[in-house]
Design an enzyme around this catalytic site. Structure first.
Site, PDB file in Angstrom:
ATOM      1  N   LYS A 161      -0.643   3.107 -20.065  1.00 19.47           N
ATOM      2  CA  LYS A 161      -0.185   3.058 -18.671  1.00 19.47           C
ATOM      3  C   LYS A 161      -1.092   3.959 -17.838  1.00 19.47           C
ATOM      4  O   LYS A 161      -1.465   5.061 -18.274  1.00 19.47           O
ATOM      5  CB  LYS A 161       1.266   3.572 -18.587  1.00 19.47           C
ATOM      6  N   SER A 162      -1.464   3.484 -16.654  1.00 24.03           N
ATOM      7  CA  SER A 162      -2.277   4.334 -15.764  1.00 24.03           C
ATOM      8  C   SER A 162      -1.606   5.700 -15.638  1.00 24.03           C
ATOM      9  O   SER A 162      -0.392   5.787 -15.452  1.00 24.03           O
ATOM     10  CB  SER A 162      -2.364   3.705 -14.373  1.00 24.03           C
ATOM     11  N   ASN A 165      -5.740  -6.696 -10.719  1.00 28.01           N
ATOM     12  CA  ASN A 165      -4.472  -6.002 -10.626  1.00 28.01           C
ATOM     13  C   ASN A 165      -3.522  -6.928  -9.874  1.00 28.01           C
ATOM     14  O   ASN A 165      -3.906  -8.001  -9.404  1.00 28.01           O
ATOM     15  CB  ASN A 165      -4.662  -4.661  -9.877  1.00 28.01           C
ATOM     16  N   SER A 166      -2.269  -6.539  -9.736  1.00 23.63           N
ATOM     17  CA  SER A 166      -1.296  -7.401  -9.050  1.00 23.63           C
ATOM     18  C   SER A 166      -1.737  -7.671  -7.607  1.00 23.63           C
ATOM     19  O   SER A 166      -2.509  -6.905  -7.029  1.00 23.63           O
ATOM     20  CB  SER A 166       0.076  -6.718  -9.045  1.00 23.63           C
ATOM     21  N   ASN A 181       6.574  -5.963  -8.706  1.00 26.28           N
ATOM     22  CA  ASN A 181       6.861  -4.598  -9.124  1.00 26.28           C
ATOM     23  C   ASN A 181       6.362  -3.606  -8.099  1.00 26.28           C
ATOM     24  O   ASN A 181       5.329  -3.822  -7.446  1.00 26.28           O
ATOM     25  CB  ASN A 181       6.220  -4.299 -10.497  1.00 26.28           C
ATOM     26  N   SER A 182       7.149  -2.527  -7.991  1.00 28.90           N
ATOM     27  CA  SER A 182       6.670  -1.394  -7.205  1.00 28.90           C
ATOM     28  C   SER A 182       7.066  -0.139  -7.980  1.00 28.90           C
ATOM     29  O   SER A 182       7.906   0.645  -7.542  1.00 28.90           O
ATOM     30  CB  SER A 182       7.298  -1.420  -5.806  1.00 28.90           C
ATOM     31  N   MET A 183       6.521  -0.020  -9.212  1.00 29.12           N
ATOM     32  CA  MET A 183       6.927   1.045 -10.124  1.00 29.12           C
ATOM     33  C   MET A 183       6.652   2.431  -9.549  1.00 29.12           C
ATOM     34  O   MET A 183       7.415   3.366  -9.746  1.00 29.12           O
ATOM     35  CB  MET A 183       6.211   0.898 -11.464  1.00 29.12           C
ATOM     36  N   GLY A 184       5.504   2.550  -8.867  1.00 30.41           N
ATOM     37  CA  GLY A 184       5.163   3.841  -8.266  1.00 30.41           C
ATOM     38  C   GLY A 184       4.487   4.787  -9.242  1.00 30.41           C
ATOM     39  O   GLY A 184       4.641   6.019  -9.144  1.00 30.41           O
ATOM     40  N   CYS A 241      -4.032   0.558  -7.381  1.00 27.06           N
ATOM     41  CA  CYS A 241      -2.569   0.590  -7.395  1.00 27.06           C
ATOM     42  C   CYS A 241      -2.050   0.298  -5.986  1.00 27.06           C
ATOM     43  O   CYS A 241      -2.381   1.009  -5.041  1.00 27.06           O
ATOM     44  CB  CYS A 241      -2.038   1.947  -7.854  1.00 27.06           C
TER      45      CYS A 241
HETATM   46  C1  LIG Z   1      -0.999   2.219 -11.304  1.00 22.63           C
HETATM   47  C2  LIG Z   1      -0.030   1.703 -10.566  1.00 22.63           C
HETATM   48  C3  LIG Z   1       0.282   0.281 -10.536  1.00 22.63           C
HETATM   49  C4  LIG Z   1       1.594  -0.137 -10.478  1.00 22.63           C
HETATM   50  C5  LIG Z   1       2.727   0.806 -10.364  1.00 22.63           C
HETATM   51  O1  LIG Z   1       2.844   1.738 -11.206  1.00 22.63           O
HETATM   52  O2  LIG Z   1       3.491   0.611  -9.395  1.00 22.63           O
HETATM   53  N1  LIG Z   1       1.892  -1.460 -10.418  1.00 22.63           N
HETATM   54  C6  LIG Z   1       0.910  -2.419 -10.424  1.00 22.63           C
HETATM   55  O3  LIG Z   1       1.186  -3.641 -10.365  1.00 22.63           O
HETATM   56  N2  LIG Z   1      -0.377  -2.033 -10.503  1.00 22.63           N
HETATM   57  C7  LIG Z   1      -0.752  -0.725 -10.564  1.00 22.63           C
HETATM   58  O4  LIG Z   1      -1.977  -0.449 -10.626  1.00 22.63           O
END
Ligand SMILES: C=Cc1c(C(=O)O)[nH]c(=O)[nH]c1=O
Length: 310
Positions: A44-45, A193-194, A68-71, A129
Protein backbone atom coordinates in the site's frame (compact mmCIF):
# COMPACT_ATOMS: atom_id res chain seq x y z
CA UNK A 1 1.93 -21.88 -22.34
CA UNK A 2 4.76 -19.86 -20.80
CA UNK A 3 3.48 -16.90 -18.73
CA UNK A 4 6.92 -15.96 -17.41
CA UNK A 5 8.25 -12.41 -17.55
CA UNK A 6 11.86 -11.27 -17.25
CA UNK A 7 12.24 -7.50 -16.65
CA UNK A 8 14.34 -5.12 -14.54
CA UNK A 9 16.61 -8.04 -13.69
CA UNK A 10 13.61 -9.80 -12.15
CA UNK A 11 12.14 -13.15 -13.15
CA UNK A 12 8.41 -13.55 -12.60
CA UNK A 13 6.50 -16.80 -13.12
CA UNK A 14 3.58 -14.76 -14.43
CA UNK A 15 2.69 -11.12 -15.17
CA UNK A 16 -0.08 -10.65 -12.58
CA UNK A 17 -0.01 -8.99 -9.18
CA UNK A 18 -2.04 -6.68 -6.96
CA UNK A 19 -2.52 -2.97 -7.56
CA UNK A 20 -1.14 -0.86 -4.73
CA UNK A 21 -3.91 -0.19 -2.24
CA UNK A 22 -5.64 -3.55 -2.50
CA UNK A 23 -4.81 -6.50 -0.20
CA UNK A 24 -1.54 -4.88 0.82
CA UNK A 25 -1.92 -2.63 3.87
CA UNK A 26 -1.00 -5.22 6.55
CA UNK A 27 1.62 -7.98 6.59
CA UNK A 28 -1.25 -10.49 6.75
CA UNK A 29 -2.69 -9.10 3.51
CA UNK A 30 0.73 -8.90 1.84
CA UNK A 31 1.34 -12.54 2.74
CA UNK A 32 -2.05 -13.45 1.24
CA UNK A 33 -0.85 -12.00 -2.09
CA UNK A 34 2.63 -13.48 -1.77
CA UNK A 35 1.32 -17.01 -1.12
CA UNK A 36 -1.33 -16.76 -3.85
CA UNK A 37 -0.83 -17.43 -7.57
CA UNK A 38 0.28 -13.78 -8.04
CA UNK A 39 3.65 -13.29 -9.71
CA UNK A 40 4.71 -10.35 -7.51
CA UNK A 41 3.61 -8.22 -4.55
CA UNK A 42 3.25 -4.45 -4.08
CA UNK A 43 2.62 -2.64 -0.79
CA UNK A 44 0.00 0.00 0.00
CA UNK A 45 1.30 3.49 -0.79
CA UNK A 46 2.88 4.77 2.39
CA UNK A 47 3.77 7.99 4.16
CA UNK A 48 6.59 8.37 6.72
CA UNK A 49 4.09 8.15 9.60
CA UNK A 50 1.03 5.87 9.88
CA UNK A 51 -2.25 7.37 8.68
CA UNK A 52 -5.83 6.50 9.63
CA UNK A 53 -7.16 7.84 6.34
CA UNK A 54 -10.54 9.30 5.51
CA UNK A 55 -13.83 8.67 7.40
CA UNK A 56 -15.89 5.64 6.33
CA UNK A 57 -17.68 4.62 4.21
CA UNK A 58 -14.78 5.35 1.87
CA UNK A 59 -15.01 2.44 -0.62
CA UNK A 60 -17.98 1.15 -2.57
CA UNK A 61 -18.27 -1.51 -5.26
CA UNK A 62 -20.80 -1.20 -8.07
CA UNK A 63 -21.72 -3.55 -10.95
CA UNK A 64 -19.27 -1.61 -13.15
CA UNK A 65 -16.34 -1.23 -10.76
CA UNK A 66 -15.55 0.73 -7.64
CA UNK A 67 -15.23 4.16 -6.13
CA UNK A 68 -12.81 4.95 -3.28
CA UNK A 69 -11.62 7.85 -1.25
CA UNK A 70 -9.52 5.95 1.29
CA UNK A 71 -7.30 8.94 2.06
CA UNK A 72 -4.02 7.03 2.11
CA UNK A 73 -4.53 4.92 5.24
CA UNK A 74 -1.30 3.04 5.84
CA UNK A 75 0.92 1.60 8.56
CA UNK A 76 3.75 4.05 7.88
CA UNK A 77 6.97 3.63 5.83
CA UNK A 78 9.00 1.76 8.51
CA UNK A 79 6.38 -0.99 8.65
CA UNK A 80 6.70 -1.67 4.92
CA UNK A 81 10.47 -1.22 4.89
CA UNK A 82 10.73 -3.81 7.66
CA UNK A 83 8.51 -6.18 5.65
CA UNK A 84 10.85 -5.61 2.70
CA UNK A 85 13.82 -6.42 4.97
CA UNK A 86 12.46 -9.87 5.87
CA UNK A 87 10.85 -10.57 2.50
CA UNK A 88 11.85 -13.96 0.96
CA UNK A 89 13.13 -12.63 -2.41
CA UNK A 90 14.70 -16.01 -3.23
CA UNK A 91 11.21 -17.50 -3.49
CA UNK A 92 11.00 -15.69 -6.83
CA UNK A 93 8.22 -13.13 -6.39
CA UNK A 94 9.51 -9.54 -6.62
CA UNK A 95 8.37 -6.98 -4.06
CA UNK A 96 7.50 -3.42 -5.01
CA UNK A 97 7.24 -0.68 -2.40
CA UNK A 98 4.71 2.05 -3.16
CA UNK A 99 5.62 5.46 -1.74
CA UNK A 100 3.20 8.37 -1.55
CA UNK A 101 4.56 11.13 0.64
CA UNK A 102 2.31 14.09 1.38
CA UNK A 103 5.18 16.31 0.23
CA UNK A 104 8.23 15.88 -1.98
CA UNK A 105 10.43 15.99 1.11
CA UNK A 106 8.52 13.07 2.59
CA UNK A 107 9.17 11.08 -0.60
CA UNK A 108 12.85 12.06 -0.55
CA UNK A 109 13.19 11.03 3.11
CA UNK A 110 11.67 7.60 2.43
CA UNK A 111 13.77 7.09 -0.72
CA UNK A 112 16.98 8.13 1.08
CA UNK A 113 16.29 5.53 3.75
CA UNK A 114 15.38 2.91 1.13
CA UNK A 115 18.61 3.58 -0.81
CA UNK A 116 20.65 3.18 2.38
CA UNK A 117 18.84 -0.06 3.30
CA UNK A 118 20.03 -1.64 0.02
CA UNK A 119 16.98 -3.89 -0.26
CA UNK A 120 15.95 -5.87 -3.33
CA UNK A 121 12.47 -4.30 -3.51
CA UNK A 122 11.73 -1.67 -6.15
CA UNK A 123 10.03 1.65 -5.39
CA UNK A 124 6.87 2.72 -7.21
CA UNK A 125 6.52 6.44 -6.46
CA UNK A 126 2.86 7.43 -6.49
CA UNK A 127 2.34 10.68 -8.39
CA UNK A 128 -1.40 10.31 -8.55
CA UNK A 129 -3.35 9.97 -5.32
CA UNK A 130 -6.69 11.70 -6.06
CA UNK A 131 -8.14 11.51 -2.56
CA UNK A 132 -6.17 13.88 -0.34
CA UNK A 133 -8.48 16.85 0.22
CA UNK A 134 -6.79 20.03 -0.89
CA UNK A 135 -3.87 18.28 -2.58
CA UNK A 136 -3.71 18.25 -6.39
CA UNK A 137 -2.44 15.13 -8.15
CA UNK A 138 1.26 15.76 -8.81
CA UNK A 139 0.97 13.81 -12.05
CA UNK A 140 -1.11 16.60 -13.57
CA UNK A 141 1.54 19.26 -12.94
CA UNK A 142 4.30 18.49 -15.47
CA UNK A 143 6.74 21.10 -14.19
CA UNK A 144 6.33 19.88 -10.60
CA UNK A 145 6.83 16.28 -11.77
CA UNK A 146 10.05 17.23 -13.53
CA UNK A 147 11.37 18.97 -10.42
CA UNK A 148 10.31 16.09 -8.18
CA UNK A 149 11.96 13.50 -10.44
CA UNK A 150 15.15 15.58 -10.58
CA UNK A 151 15.40 15.48 -6.79
CA UNK A 152 14.23 11.87 -6.55
CA UNK A 153 16.95 10.66 -8.94
CA UNK A 154 19.51 12.59 -6.88
CA UNK A 155 18.67 10.66 -3.69
CA UNK A 156 17.76 7.33 -5.29
CA UNK A 157 20.14 6.03 -7.99
CA UNK A 158 18.55 2.58 -8.39
CA UNK A 159 15.78 1.56 -10.79
CA UNK A 160 12.35 2.83 -9.79
CA UNK A 161 8.93 3.49 -11.25
CA UNK A 162 6.06 5.91 -10.94
CA UNK A 163 2.28 5.39 -10.61
CA UNK A 164 0.61 7.76 -13.05
CA UNK A 165 -2.88 9.22 -13.09
CA UNK A 166 -4.88 8.70 -16.28
CA UNK A 167 -4.34 11.31 -19.02
CA UNK A 168 -7.08 12.17 -21.49
CA UNK A 169 -5.33 14.41 -24.01
CA UNK A 170 -2.67 13.56 -26.59
CA UNK A 171 -0.73 16.72 -25.80
CA UNK A 172 -0.64 15.69 -22.15
CA UNK A 173 0.66 12.21 -23.07
CA UNK A 174 3.46 13.86 -25.06
CA UNK A 175 4.27 16.41 -22.34
CA UNK A 176 4.41 13.80 -19.58
CA UNK A 177 6.47 11.44 -21.77
CA UNK A 178 8.98 14.25 -22.38
CA UNK A 179 9.33 14.69 -18.62
CA UNK A 180 9.70 10.95 -17.95
CA UNK A 181 12.18 10.31 -20.79
CA UNK A 182 14.63 12.71 -19.16
CA UNK A 183 15.18 10.19 -16.35
CA UNK A 184 16.93 6.96 -17.43
CA UNK A 185 16.77 5.60 -13.85
CA UNK A 186 12.98 5.68 -14.10
CA UNK A 187 12.47 2.18 -15.47
CA UNK A 188 8.68 1.73 -15.42
CA UNK A 189 5.42 3.62 -15.34
CA UNK A 190 2.26 2.10 -13.90
CA UNK A 191 -0.81 3.18 -15.86
CA UNK A 192 -3.30 3.95 -14.46
CA UNK A 193 -4.27 5.06 -11.02
CA UNK A 194 -8.02 5.47 -10.44
CA UNK A 195 -9.89 8.09 -12.49
CA UNK A 196 -10.12 10.83 -9.90
CA UNK A 197 -13.19 12.44 -8.45
CA UNK A 198 -16.04 10.45 -9.90
CA UNK A 199 -19.47 10.50 -8.23
CA UNK A 200 -21.61 7.38 -7.68
CA UNK A 201 -25.25 7.94 -6.71
CA UNK A 202 -27.62 5.54 -4.95
CA UNK A 203 -31.08 6.23 -6.45
CA UNK A 204 -33.06 4.49 -3.69
CA UNK A 205 -31.34 6.48 -0.95
CA UNK A 206 -30.98 9.55 -3.18
CA UNK A 207 -27.49 9.76 -1.73
CA UNK A 208 -23.81 9.51 -2.50
CA UNK A 209 -22.20 6.20 -1.44
CA UNK A 210 -18.95 7.31 0.24
CA UNK A 211 -18.49 9.90 2.99
CA UNK A 212 -15.28 11.81 2.07
CA UNK A 213 -15.44 14.83 -0.23
CA UNK A 214 -19.25 14.67 -0.32
CA UNK A 215 -19.08 11.49 -2.37
CA UNK A 216 -16.22 12.19 -4.80
CA UNK A 217 -13.74 9.35 -5.22
CA UNK A 218 -11.39 7.54 -7.59
CA UNK A 219 -13.05 5.17 -10.05
CA UNK A 220 -11.71 1.68 -10.73
CA UNK A 221 -12.86 -1.48 -12.43
CA UNK A 222 -14.68 -1.76 -15.74
CA UNK A 223 -15.41 1.97 -15.74
CA UNK A 224 -11.76 2.69 -16.46
CA UNK A 225 -10.67 -0.08 -18.87
CA UNK A 226 -10.64 1.95 -22.15
CA UNK A 227 -8.81 4.81 -20.45
CA UNK A 228 -6.30 2.43 -18.89
CA UNK A 229 -5.66 0.74 -22.26
CA UNK A 230 -5.17 4.10 -23.98
CA UNK A 231 -2.64 5.19 -21.35
CA UNK A 232 -0.77 1.86 -21.61
CA UNK A 233 -0.60 2.04 -25.41
CA UNK A 234 0.36 5.72 -25.60
CA UNK A 235 3.14 5.44 -23.03
CA UNK A 236 4.29 2.13 -24.57
CA UNK A 237 4.87 4.10 -27.77
CA UNK A 238 6.25 7.26 -26.14
CA UNK A 239 8.62 5.62 -23.62
CA UNK A 240 10.64 3.18 -25.78
CA UNK A 241 13.31 2.54 -23.11
CA UNK A 242 10.91 1.96 -20.22
CA UNK A 243 8.36 -0.66 -19.17
CA UNK A 244 4.65 -0.03 -18.77
CA UNK A 245 2.76 -1.77 -15.98
CA UNK A 246 -0.89 -2.09 -16.91
CA UNK A 247 -3.54 -1.41 -14.29
CA UNK A 248 -7.24 -0.69 -14.64
CA UNK A 249 -10.30 -2.74 -15.44
CA UNK A 250 -8.75 -6.21 -15.46
CA UNK A 251 -11.48 -8.66 -14.42
CA UNK A 252 -10.50 -11.69 -16.53
CA UNK A 253 -7.90 -13.14 -18.87
CA UNK A 254 -9.40 -11.09 -21.70
CA UNK A 255 -8.57 -7.69 -20.13
CA UNK A 256 -5.13 -8.94 -19.07
CA UNK A 257 -4.60 -9.95 -22.71
CA UNK A 258 -5.73 -6.49 -23.88
CA UNK A 259 -3.29 -4.71 -21.56
CA UNK A 260 -0.36 -6.87 -22.72
CA UNK A 261 -1.41 -6.51 -26.37
CA UNK A 262 -1.37 -2.73 -25.79
CA UNK A 263 2.20 -3.01 -24.52
CA UNK A 264 2.12 -3.81 -20.79
CA UNK A 265 5.05 -5.87 -19.50
CA UNK A 266 3.11 -6.93 -16.41
CA UNK A 267 -0.37 -6.15 -15.06
CA UNK A 268 -1.99 -5.31 -11.73
CA UNK A 269 -5.53 -5.98 -10.47
CA UNK A 270 -7.32 -3.74 -7.98
CA UNK A 271 -11.12 -3.63 -7.82
CA UNK A 272 -11.49 -7.24 -9.02
CA UNK A 273 -9.08 -8.43 -6.32
CA UNK A 274 -10.87 -6.37 -3.64
CA UNK A 275 -14.22 -7.96 -4.56
CA UNK A 276 -13.15 -11.54 -5.37
CA UNK A 277 -10.16 -12.19 -3.09
CA UNK A 278 -6.86 -13.81 -3.98
CA UNK A 279 -8.55 -16.56 -6.01
CA UNK A 280 -8.80 -13.94 -8.76
CA UNK A 281 -5.10 -14.41 -9.53
CA UNK A 282 -5.34 -18.12 -10.45
CA UNK A 283 -8.64 -17.59 -12.29
CA UNK A 284 -7.32 -14.75 -14.44
CA UNK A 285 -4.09 -16.59 -15.18
CA UNK A 286 -6.02 -19.70 -16.25
CA UNK A 287 -8.23 -17.58 -18.50
CA UNK A 288 -5.19 -15.84 -20.02
CA UNK A 289 -3.52 -19.21 -20.66
CA UNK A 290 -6.66 -20.59 -22.31
CA UNK A 291 -6.94 -17.52 -24.54
CA UNK A 292 -3.30 -17.87 -25.59
CA UNK A 293 -3.78 -21.56 -26.43
CA UNK A 294 -6.87 -20.68 -28.45
CA UNK A 295 -4.87 -18.06 -30.38
CA UNK A 296 -1.76 -20.22 -30.79
CA UNK A 297 0.55 -18.08 -28.62
CA UNK A 298 3.30 -19.84 -26.62
CA UNK A 299 4.56 -16.90 -24.58
CA UNK A 300 3.66 -13.28 -23.78
CA UNK A 301 6.27 -11.88 -26.17
CA UNK A 302 4.36 -13.49 -29.04
CA UNK A 303 1.72 -10.75 -28.74
CA UNK A 304 2.98 -8.05 -26.32
CA UNK A 305 2.69 -4.61 -27.87
CA UNK A 306 1.29 -6.00 -31.15
CA UNK A 307 -2.09 -4.29 -31.04
CA UNK A 308 -3.18 -3.79 -34.62
CA UNK A 309 -4.51 -0.48 -35.93
CA UNK A 310 -6.87 -0.14 -38.84
C1 LIG B 1 -2.35 6.65 -2.42
C2 LIG B 1 -3.63 6.99 -2.36
C3 LIG B 1 -4.64 6.47 -3.27
C4 LIG B 1 -5.90 6.15 -2.81
C5 LIG B 1 -6.31 6.38 -1.41
O1 LIG B 1 -5.62 5.91 -0.47
O2 LIG B 1 -7.34 7.08 -1.26
N1 LIG B 1 -6.85 5.70 -3.66
C6 LIG B 1 -6.60 5.54 -5.00
O3 LIG B 1 -7.48 5.12 -5.79
N2 LIG B 1 -5.37 5.82 -5.47
C7 LIG B 1 -4.37 6.28 -4.68
O4 LIG B 1 -3.25 6.53 -5.20
Amino acid sequence: VDLSVSWLGLAMANPLYNASGVMCRSVAELEQVRTSAAGAVITKSCTPQPRVGNPEPRYCATPLGSINSMGLPNAGYPYYRDYARSYPYAAGKPLFLSLSGMTLDENLDMLRDLAAAELLCLPEVNLSCPNLPGKPQLGYDFQACSEALTQITRVYQGPFGVKLPPYFDQVHFAQMAAVLNAFPGLRFVTCINSIGNGLVIDVERESVVIKPKDGLGGLGGSYVLPTALANVREFYRLLPDKHVVGCGGINSGREAFMHILAGATVVQIGSCLYEEGEGAFARILDELSALMVQKGYQRLDDFRGKLKTL
